[in-house]
Enzyme design. Structure first.
Site, PDB file in Angstrom:
ATOM      1  N   LYS A 112      25.189 -49.953  39.512  1.00  0.00           N
ATOM      2  CA  LYS A 112      25.548 -49.707  38.116  1.00  0.00           C
ATOM      3  C   LYS A 112      26.955 -49.134  37.971  1.00  0.00           C
ATOM      4  CE  LYS A 112      20.828 -49.616  36.554  1.00  0.00           C
ATOM      5  NZ  LYS A 112      20.151 -49.859  37.860  1.00  0.00           N
TER       6      LYS A 112
HETATM    7  C1  LIG Z   1      19.260 -50.971  38.033  1.00  0.00           C
HETATM    8  C2  LIG Z   1      18.886 -51.371  39.404  1.00  0.00           C
HETATM    9  C3  LIG Z   1      18.248 -52.608  39.666  1.00  0.00           C
HETATM   10  C4  LIG Z   1      17.859 -53.569  38.577  1.00  0.00           C
HETATM   11  O1  LIG Z   1      18.973 -54.178  37.961  1.00  0.00           O
HETATM   12  P1  LIG Z   1      18.817 -54.960  36.571  1.00  0.00           P
HETATM   13  O2  LIG Z   1      20.192 -55.235  36.102  1.00  0.00           O
HETATM   14  O3  LIG Z   1      18.092 -53.981  35.661  1.00  0.00           O
HETATM   15  O4  LIG Z   1      18.022 -56.178  36.812  1.00  0.00           O
HETATM   16  C5  LIG Z   1      17.968 -52.933  40.986  1.00  0.00           C
HETATM   17  N1  LIG Z   1      18.275 -52.095  41.994  1.00  0.00           N
HETATM   18  C6  LIG Z   1      18.888 -50.905  41.790  1.00  0.00           C
HETATM   19  C7  LIG Z   1      19.189 -50.033  42.951  1.00  0.00           C
HETATM   20  C8  LIG Z   1      19.219 -50.495  40.496  1.00  0.00           C
HETATM   21  O5  LIG Z   1      19.817 -49.298  40.311  1.00  0.00           O
END
Ligand SMILES: *Cc1c(COP(=O)(O)O)cnc(C)c1O
Length: 469
Positions: A112
């Site tokens: 993120k």
């Molecule tokens: C947020 C997250 C996901 C999922 O990603 P999306 O964009 O919600 O599909 C998967 N793995 C980790 C480590 C995350 O922080």
């Protein structure tokens, strides 16, 4: 470029307005009214660009003049300075034509950061130009909170308040939120559950006088700017592995469908993507959709990959909008039914189109641990549980061994040390710059599960401002 709502009843907006709005006023998500294109020449030119240049070039047509391109380039370059790896998103080879892309070298060790570090700066830029401030409030059960706080720390135009359930997040997750030394960042431990936190955030947004007085805003995963920033790493990986001459496949561990939707957007723009595979844990609403043509809500079951413990994937509405041939009114009706019945079945023709675009795979906790162990034994790489689902999905959904496939590694193994230790016997250490995390002083406010108390807390700590009517 204008952005239209997936529910067809909100005004079309430019990039900067979509950035600040997040969700559309009709409850829909914003999508671009047309896809920009990346030609073969564009991709060949990107072979000589560094990561920040790639992000700038990919984002520029989406920003479309709402921010001057020089300003965009400067802000993007600055965003990736906080990354601990000089390649920003290094590619590692796991086997013949089998790769993983590490998206966890940002300040909070999860993917993120790639988008939020840019989005925090975009907010600041647009707010400064408008002479405005915002107060970001959000609830987190773990990872998103710290990524948002790191993205907003020390940003001039932003105060940020993140609610989390006291005693119900891991120590690393809590400390990533409570050890940020910035006056505009506030960690609130609520004496309640994650649902209590989320209900209070919703209630604050629904309190219109409060919302307007403090300029409430969100940086959640439906914000289009986050998708736009994420498109770049798909382009980057494909170019590194031979695009435009050679197509590449991706396998993406999926929760809210934001990460993999960025890959889908890249494909719309002309990136040669051979196949896209979605990996889920036991919370498998998306995999079941691909198997049955029907979205049906189950109950969320905790797993070893908590960032994917989701039943309703908010960004999936963007794909549904396409499957509904961009008929916002029809989709609004289907979403209302979905909310009421917990089921949304699409026609066989729409289901076939979804299956042509995505493969799906699910992996339970035992399979996740087995994958971590196996990959560690065969390559020496230690995966976190989310990344393990990505790698297993790549293996399961691979159609053509001659096409390179890239699994997305979305979190650093040290974020989920218990699962990794169970699988390998090794407790992964936090990377150098976070090695003192467990001894840093914490700054956190513990508040009762009471809306008025939390609102008073936010009101007292929000920088005073005059909001335009
Ligand atoms: C947020 C997250 C996901 C999922 O990603 P999306 O964009 O919600 O599909 C998967 N793995 C980790 C480590 C995350 O922080």
């Amino acid at each position: 470029m204008r952005y239209v709502s997936t529910r067809g009843a909100a005004p079309a907006l430019a990039f900067d307005d979509v950035l600040l709005a997040g969700l559309a006023r009709d409850g829909g998500l914003y999508v671009p009214d047309a896809w920009p294109t990346l030609t073969a020449d564009d991709l060949r030119a990107l072979a000589r660009a560094d990561y920040a240049e790639t992000v700038t070039r990919v984002m520029a047509p989406f920003v479309d003049g709402a921010i001057a391109e020089d300003d965009l380039a400067a802000l993007v370059t600055d965003a990736y300075r906080s990354f601990a790896h000089s390649a920003i998103v290094p590619l590692k080879q796991l086997g013949p034509n089998q790769w993983m892309m590490e998206l966890f070298h940002g300040p909070t060790l999860a993917f993120k950061d790639l988008a939020l570090q840019v989005v925090g700066r975009l907010f600041d830029h647009v707010l400064a130009r408008r002479g405005r401030r915002v107060t970001i409030v959000g609830a987190t059960s773990g990872d998103t909170g710290s990524a948002a706080m790191e993205a907003c720390r020390d940003r001039e135009g932003i105060d940020i308040f993140i609610l989390f359930p006291e005693g119900r997040v891991s120590e690393v997750q809590r400390r990533q939120m409570t050890t940020i030394e910035a006056a505009n960042v506030h960690a609130i431990a609520v004496q309640g559950t994650f649902d209590d936190c989320q209900d209070m955030v919703k209630a604050m947004f629904n309190d219109i006088p409060f919302r307007d007085r403090h300029g409430l805003s969100a940086v959640n995963s439906i914000n289009w700017a986050r998708i736009a920033a994420q498109i770049a790493y798909y382009v980057w990986a494909a170019v590194a592995l031979g695009a435009p001459a050679r197509a590449v496949s991706f396998a993406v561990p999926t929760g809210n469908f934001g990460n993999v939707f960025a890959a889908h957007a890249a494909r719309h723009m002309g990136l040669p993507i051979a196949s896209l595979a979605i990996g889920t844990n036991r919370n498998d609403i998306l995999t079941r959709f691909l198997e049955t043509g029907s979205l049906s809500i189950g109950t969320v079951e905790p797993s070893l990959s908590p960032s994917m413990d989701i039943q309703v994937s908010s960004n999936f509405e963007r794909l549904l909008f396409e499957l509904f041939d961009r008929d916002g009114k029809a989709l609004a009706g289907a979403m209302a039914d979905f909310r009421r019945d917990g089921v949304l079945a699409v026609s066989p023709e729409r289901w076939a189109r979804a299956k042509a675009d995505f493969a799906g795979f699910r992996l339970d906790d035992a399979g996740t641990l087995e994958t971590i162990r196996r990959v560690w034994q065969s390559t020496g790489e230690i995966l976190d549980p989310h990344s393990a689902i990505g790698v297993a999905t790549a293996e399961a959904c691979r159609v053509d061994p001659a096409v390179p496939i890239v699994a997305l590694a979305c979190a650093h193994p040290a974020k989920f040390p218990d699962a990794v230790e169970r699988a390998t016997g090794i407790r992964p250490a936090l990377p150098g710059r976070l090695s003192d995390l467990l001894t840093r002083p914490e700054r956190v406010s513990v508040l009762p599960n009471d809306l008025a108390t939390v609102q008073d807390f936010v009101a007292a700590r929000t920088t005073r401002q005059e909001q335009p009517a």
